[in-house]
Design a protein around this motif. Structure first.
Motif, PDB file in Angstrom:
ATOM      1  N   SER A 165       0.834  -1.208   0.000  1.00 33.06           N
ATOM      2  CA  SER A 165       0.000   0.000   0.000  1.00 33.06           C
ATOM      3  C   SER A 165       0.866   1.255   0.000  1.00 33.06           C
ATOM      4  O   SER A 165       0.565   2.244  -0.686  1.00 33.06           O
ATOM      5  CB  SER A 165      -0.927  -0.002   1.221  1.00 33.06           C
ATOM      6  N   THR A 214       1.949   6.945  -6.851  1.00 34.67           N
ATOM      7  CA  THR A 214       0.872   7.794  -7.352  1.00 34.67           C
ATOM      8  C   THR A 214       1.304   9.261  -7.334  1.00 34.67           C
ATOM      9  O   THR A 214       1.661   9.788  -6.277  1.00 34.67           O
ATOM     10  CB  THR A 214      -0.390   7.634  -6.489  1.00 34.67           C
ATOM     11  N   ASN A 252      -4.589  -4.532  -4.254  1.00 30.74           N
ATOM     12  CA  ASN A 252      -5.690  -5.375  -3.786  1.00 30.74           C
ATOM     13  C   ASN A 252      -5.614  -6.772  -4.402  1.00 30.74           C
ATOM     14  O   ASN A 252      -5.894  -7.783  -3.744  1.00 30.74           O
ATOM     15  CB  ASN A 252      -7.025  -4.721  -4.137  1.00 30.74           C
ATOM     16  N   PHE A 312     -13.029  -5.023  -4.980  1.00 29.87           N
ATOM     17  CA  PHE A 312     -12.604  -3.622  -4.932  1.00 29.87           C
ATOM     18  C   PHE A 312     -13.720  -2.711  -5.420  1.00 29.87           C
ATOM     19  O   PHE A 312     -14.022  -1.681  -4.795  1.00 29.87           O
ATOM     20  CB  PHE A 312     -11.357  -3.428  -5.788  1.00 29.87           C
ATOM     21  N   TRP A 331     -15.753  -0.103  -3.124  1.00 26.50           N
ATOM     22  CA  TRP A 331     -15.631   1.310  -3.476  1.00 26.50           C
ATOM     23  C   TRP A 331     -17.007   1.954  -3.624  1.00 26.50           C
ATOM     24  O   TRP A 331     -17.243   3.063  -3.121  1.00 26.50           O
ATOM     25  CB  TRP A 331     -14.842   1.470  -4.774  1.00 26.50           C
ATOM     26  N   TYR A 355      -3.799   6.256  -9.471  1.00 25.37           N
ATOM     27  CA  TYR A 355      -4.170   5.883  -8.095  1.00 25.37           C
ATOM     28  C   TYR A 355      -5.052   4.635  -8.083  1.00 25.37           C
ATOM     29  O   TYR A 355      -4.790   3.685  -7.333  1.00 25.37           O
ATOM     30  CB  TYR A 355      -4.902   7.047  -7.423  1.00 25.37           C
ATOM     31  N   PHE A 356      -6.098   4.630  -8.933  1.00 26.14           N
ATOM     32  CA  PHE A 356      -6.995   3.477  -8.970  1.00 26.14           C
ATOM     33  C   PHE A 356      -6.278   2.237  -9.504  1.00 26.14           C
ATOM     34  O   PHE A 356      -6.490   1.129  -9.017  1.00 26.14           O
ATOM     35  CB  PHE A 356      -8.227   3.783  -9.822  1.00 26.14           C
ATOM     36  N   ALA A 400       2.402   1.703  -3.429  1.00 22.02           N
ATOM     37  CA  ALA A 400       1.378   2.198  -4.360  1.00 22.02           C
ATOM     38  C   ALA A 400       1.137   3.681  -4.156  1.00 22.02           C
ATOM     39  O   ALA A 400       0.964   4.436  -5.119  1.00 22.02           O
ATOM     40  CB  ALA A 400       0.086   1.407  -4.160  1.00 22.02           C
ATOM     41  N   LEU A 401       1.132   4.100  -2.891  1.00 22.74           N
ATOM     42  CA  LEU A 401       0.932   5.515  -2.576  1.00 22.74           C
ATOM     43  C   LEU A 401       2.086   6.361  -3.095  1.00 22.74           C
ATOM     44  O   LEU A 401       1.878   7.443  -3.658  1.00 22.74           O
ATOM     45  CB  LEU A 401       0.798   5.690  -1.061  1.00 22.74           C
ATOM     46  N   CYS A 411      -3.054   1.498  -9.243  1.00 21.45           N
ATOM     47  CA  CYS A 411      -2.169   0.992  -8.180  1.00 21.45           C
ATOM     48  C   CYS A 411      -2.977   0.328  -7.071  1.00 21.45           C
ATOM     49  O   CYS A 411      -2.577  -0.714  -6.537  1.00 21.45           O
ATOM     50  CB  CYS A 411      -1.333   2.128  -7.611  1.00 21.45           C
ATOM     51  N   SER A 412      -4.120   0.917  -6.720  1.00 19.67           N
ATOM     52  CA  SER A 412      -4.962   0.365  -5.659  1.00 19.67           C
ATOM     53  C   SER A 412      -5.505  -1.004  -6.047  1.00 19.67           C
ATOM     54  O   SER A 412      -5.518  -1.936  -5.228  1.00 19.67           O
ATOM     55  CB  SER A 412      -6.124   1.309  -5.355  1.00 19.67           C
TER      56      SER A 412
END
Length: 239
Positions: free
Chosen positions: A39, A46, A66, A113, A117, A58-59, A42-43, A61-62
Motif C-alpha cells: 500500500s 501515485t 488489492n 474492490f 468502493w 491511483y486506482f 502504491a501511494l 495501483c490500488s
C-alpha cells in the motif's frame, strides 16, 4: 450438507489452535506487513494532484495492490483449510497461489474492490448529507439518505456473505474457473447465510478487545476467526 453449530465449530477451532497459535499469528503478521508495504509503495507511485491521470494511476495501483493481497489471502485460506483437514502446512504456503491459477482470485479481487468502493461512496454521500442538512432541519432528505444507506448495507452484507466461501472453494480446487468458484460459494451458502452471520457476530467482543490493545490482539483473534470459518466451510461442503 451438515448444518454447522457455532459453539461446536468454535470449540474445534480452539482445540486445533492450542499448539499452532504462535505460528499462525506470525503468518498473520507477515500478511499484514506485506499489505502495508504494498500500500505504501502504491501511494508513493501515485503522482500528487487531482488530474485525470493521477486519479487513473491511483486506482490502477490500488487495484493492483488489492489483487496481490487477495492472492496472498487465498494462500492463507489454503493454510487454514489444511489445518481443518489435519494436513501439514508451511508458512511459505502463503505465497502458493501465485503459481496455482491465481487468475480467478485476481478477478475476484477486482470485483471486491469495485463493490467496496461503491459502498464507501454511498457511505460518504450519506455522511455528507447528514452534515449538510442536519443544521437546516431538512429531515426528509436525512431520512431518505439514511434509508438508502440501510438498503446499501443490507445488500453489501448479503453479497459479502454469499461469496464468503469463495477463497475456500478456490483453495479446495485451484483448477476451478472464476465462475465456478463464485457459484460454488453461492450454492454452499444457500440457507447458511443467517448461521454464518451469527457466527461472525459472536466474535464482535473479541474484536473490540483486540482494538483496545492497539490492534496487537488481532494477531490472535484472526487465526481463531479463520480457523472457525474453515471448519464452517468443511461442514457445509461435506469434506
Amino acid at each position: 450438507m451438515e448444518r454447522p453449530v457455532t459453539k461446536e465449530i468454535k470449540c474445534y477451532a480452539r482445540c486445533v489452535l492450542k499448539n499452532q497459535h504462535a505460528v499462525l499469528a506470525g503468518i498473520t503478521l507477515l500478511l499484514t506487513v506485506l499489505n502495508l508495504v504494498l500500500s505504501y509503495l502504491a501511494l508513493m507511485a501515485t503522482p500528487s494532484g487531482t488530474g485525470i491521470l493521477s486519479v487513473l494511476i491511483y486506482f490502477g495501483c490500488s487495484i493492483l495492490v488489492n489483487m496481490v493481497y487477495y492472492i496472498l489471502l487465498a494462500g492463507l485460506y489454503r493454510i487454514y483449510l489444511d489445518i481443518c483437514n489435519n494436513r501439514p502446512y508451511r508458512w511459505t504456503d502463503l505465497f502458493s497461489m501465485f503459481t496455482e491459477h491465481p487468475e480467478p482470485v485476481a478477478i475476484y479481487s477486482v470485483l471486491q474492490f469495485i463493490v467496496t468502493w461503491i459502498f464507501m461512496q454511498l457511505a460518504f454521500w450519506w455522511l455528507d448529507t447528514i452534515i449538510g442538512r442536519l443544521f437546516y432541519g431538512e429531515s426528509t432528505q436525512i431520512l431518505f439518505a439514511t434509508a438508502v444507506l440501510i438498503i446499501a448495507v443490507v445488500l453489501f452484507v448479503s453479497v459479502e456473505i454469499s461469496f464468503s466461501m469463495t477463497l475456500f472453494v478456490h483453495a479446495d480446487d485451484t483448477n476451478l474457473s472464476f465462475r465456478d468458484m463464485m457459484s460454488g460459494s453461492w450454492t454452499l451458502m444457500n440457507g447458511m447465510r443467517g448461521r454464518y452471520l451469527t457466527m461472525l457476530l459472536s466474535f464482535v467482543g473479541m474484536y473490540l478487545l483486540a482494538l483496545l490493545s492497539f490492534g496487537i490482539g488481532m494477531l490472535f483473534v484472526q487465526p481463531y476467526v479463520y480457523t472457525t470459518c474453515g471448519y464452517f466451510y468443511k461442514k457445509i461442503s461435506g469434506h
